[in-house]
Write a protein that holds these residues in place. Structure first.
Motif, PDB file in Angstrom:
ATOM      1  N   THR A 233       0.798  -1.229   0.000  1.00  8.99           N
ATOM      2  CA  THR A 233       0.000   0.000   0.000  1.00  8.99           C
ATOM      3  C   THR A 233       0.833   1.283   0.000  1.00  8.99           C
ATOM      4  O   THR A 233       0.387   2.298  -0.544  1.00  8.99           O
ATOM      5  N   ALA A 234       2.022   1.236   0.603  1.00  7.25           N
ATOM      6  CA  ALA A 234       2.751   2.494   0.791  1.00  7.25           C
ATOM      7  C   ALA A 234       4.244   2.415   0.515  1.00  7.25           C
ATOM      8  O   ALA A 234       4.842   3.417   0.135  1.00  7.25           O
ATOM      9  N   ARG A 235       4.852   1.248   0.695  1.00  3.73           N
ATOM     10  CA  ARG A 235       6.311   1.142   0.609  1.00  3.73           C
ATOM     11  C   ARG A 235       6.730  -0.024  -0.277  1.00  3.73           C
ATOM     12  O   ARG A 235       7.221  -1.038   0.207  1.00  3.73           O
ATOM     13  N   PRO A 236       6.536   0.075  -1.589  1.00  8.70           N
ATOM     14  CA  PRO A 236       6.917  -1.038  -2.460  1.00  8.70           C
ATOM     15  C   PRO A 236       8.396  -1.365  -2.419  1.00  8.70           C
ATOM     16  O   PRO A 236       8.792  -2.465  -2.826  1.00  8.70           O
ATOM     17  N   ASP A 237       9.233  -0.448  -1.918  1.00  3.84           N
ATOM     18  CA  ASP A 237      10.647  -0.750  -1.772  1.00  3.84           C
ATOM     19  C   ASP A 237      10.899  -1.865  -0.759  1.00  3.84           C
ATOM     20  O   ASP A 237      11.995  -2.446  -0.720  1.00  3.84           O
ATOM     21  N   LEU A 238       9.890  -2.209   0.035  1.00  6.27           N
ATOM     22  CA  LEU A 238      10.020  -3.260   1.038  1.00  6.27           C
ATOM     23  C   LEU A 238       9.525  -4.620   0.548  1.00  6.27           C
ATOM     24  O   LEU A 238       9.518  -5.591   1.309  1.00  6.27           O
ATOM     25  N   LEU A 239       9.102  -4.713  -0.710  1.00  5.43           N
ATOM     26  CA  LEU A 239       8.479  -5.938  -1.204  1.00  5.43           C
ATOM     27  C   LEU A 239       9.395  -7.157  -1.099  1.00  5.43           C
ATOM     28  O   LEU A 239       8.930  -8.259  -0.814  1.00  5.43           O
ATOM     29  N   MET A 240      10.664  -6.980  -1.335  1.00  2.00           N
ATOM     30  CA  MET A 240      11.565  -8.129  -1.329  1.00  2.00           C
ATOM     31  C   MET A 240      11.579  -8.812   0.034  1.00  2.00           C
ATOM     32  O   MET A 240      11.391 -10.025   0.149  1.00  2.00           O
ATOM     33  N   THR A 241      11.786  -8.043   1.068  1.00  2.53           N
ATOM     34  CA  THR A 241      11.776  -8.610   2.416  1.00  2.53           C
ATOM     35  C   THR A 241      10.376  -9.068   2.806  1.00  2.53           C
ATOM     36  O   THR A 241      10.194 -10.122   3.416  1.00  2.53           O
ATOM     37  N   ALA A 242       9.379  -8.293   2.430  1.00  2.33           N
ATOM     38  CA  ALA A 242       8.003  -8.569   2.864  1.00  2.33           C
ATOM     39  C   ALA A 242       7.439  -9.846   2.268  1.00  2.33           C
ATOM     40  O   ALA A 242       6.477 -10.406   2.813  1.00  2.33           O
ATOM     41  N   THR A 243       7.991 -10.337   1.158  1.00  3.77           N
ATOM     42  CA  THR A 243       7.451 -11.537   0.517  1.00  3.77           C
ATOM     43  C   THR A 243       8.194 -12.816   0.924  1.00  3.77           C
ATOM     44  O   THR A 243       7.970 -13.883   0.345  1.00  3.77           O
ATOM     45  N   GLU A 244       9.056 -12.743   1.921  1.00  2.00           N
ATOM     46  CA  GLU A 244       9.717 -13.947   2.427  1.00  2.00           C
ATOM     47  C   GLU A 244       8.704 -14.847   3.142  1.00  2.00           C
ATOM     48  O   GLU A 244       7.779 -14.357   3.788  1.00  2.00           O
TER      49      GLU A 244
END
Length: 317
Positions: A233-244
């Protein structure tokens, strides 16, 4: 006894594909994708005629056991009516048994068609909450169904209620209650699906999952799911870590080695890739183009790459 709809009512439904889990959000997160099935339904005086073209043609039943037909009947019954006869024409683009929510889309399409017929007959239509509930009853979990109903990304959950209306536990035999809420996906997020020719069954891959997990792994996934709602929703730069994920993707790898390798390679190239639902399709969430090396690797493994966008929910006319 339900009232019988008049013959001659017509409705058309367009329903999106979906991807569930998105890595750590097992049976809870989903996203609607811009790949669609279209269903045309007409009421008649009697009988049932089902036609299917595109995906699933020649493979699915053409009688009352067809999932779309069963969902139409369930939706009409919820609206207090029935149809004496139906013509159901399915134009399918969502691949079957690839992890792209084809069965959920079929259930939502049938329920959407019921809503369209109810509206044409001047009857009250079913709410989104009811559509999510009924579609999830067909699926046994709400993530794909809710995404196809509501569109965008969704957080979904299941609880239980006893016949007396009081809360119950999932193990008590109480009736499941399914619900979902929509998330607005960040506009910079782009989606590419890597779709193989091979098929996979959710039921077959679920048996690979352990009955229990460690507290460490549970804590890990909880943190990633919370982070993923922020990333989407707000921080797509975090997608890599967030999809673990530690709860289902590693456990399913042995059943789909090619998908596991494509997933591993994409992530090694810095792409936030996840298994799409139970697989075998792989979904890449990115804010830019995929690296040429990643595209070549996936294609060399026999995967077709399809660029998609986040879709709105089911539409009825």
């Amino acid at each position: 006894m339900n009232d019988i709809l008049p013959a001659g009512l017509t409705t058309t439904v367009v329903v999106p594909a979906s991807s569930a889990n998105l890595g750590p959000g097992f049976d809870s997160l989903g996203i609607a994708l811009s790949l669609y099935d279209e269903i045309e339904v007409n009421t008649t005086e009697s009988g049932l005629k089902v036609a299917v073209e595109g995906q699933g043609a020649g493979e699915v039943p053409l009688d009352g056991s067809h999932l779309v037909v069963r969902a139409i009947g369930r939706g009409l019954a919820a609206g207090g009516v029935a149809a004496a006869g139906l013509i159901v024409q399915c134009h399918n683009k969502i691949p079957h048994s690839r992890g792209l929510g084809s069965s959920a889309a079929a259930a939502v399409a049938g329920l959407g068609a019921a809503n369209g017929l109810l509206a044409k007959a001047g009857r009250p239509v079913l709410s989104d909450d009811v559509l999510v509930q009924l579609a999830s009853e067909f699926e046994g979990h709400p993530d794909n169904a809710a995404a196809s109903v509501l569109g965008s990304a969704v957080v979904s959950w299941m609880s239980s209620s006893r016949e007396d209306g009081q809360p119950g536990s999932e193990s008590s035999g109480a009736t499941p209650v399914y619900a979902a809420t929509r998330l607005d996906v960040h506009p910079d997020i782009r989606i590419v699906a890597a779709i193989p020719q091979e098929q996979s069954s959710t039921a077959q891959t679920r048996v690979l999952l352990p009955e229990s997990v460690t507290h460490v792994d549970a804590r890990f996934n909880i943190s990633r799911v919370a982070l993923l709602t922020v990333a989407l929703t707000a921080r797509p730069d975090l997608l890599m870590t967030a999809t673990e994920d530690r709860l289902h993707q590693p456990q399913r790898a042995s059943a789909m080695p090619a998908s596991a390798e494509v997933l591993r390679y994409l992530r090694s190239q810095g792409v936030a890739a996840v298994l799409s639902g139970a697989g075998p399709a792989v979904l890449a969430l990115t804010t830019g183009d995929l690296p040429d090396s990643a595209v070549k690797y996936a294609e060399d493994q026999g995967f077709s790459l399809v660029a998609m966008s986040v879709s709105a929910g089911v539409s009825v006319r």
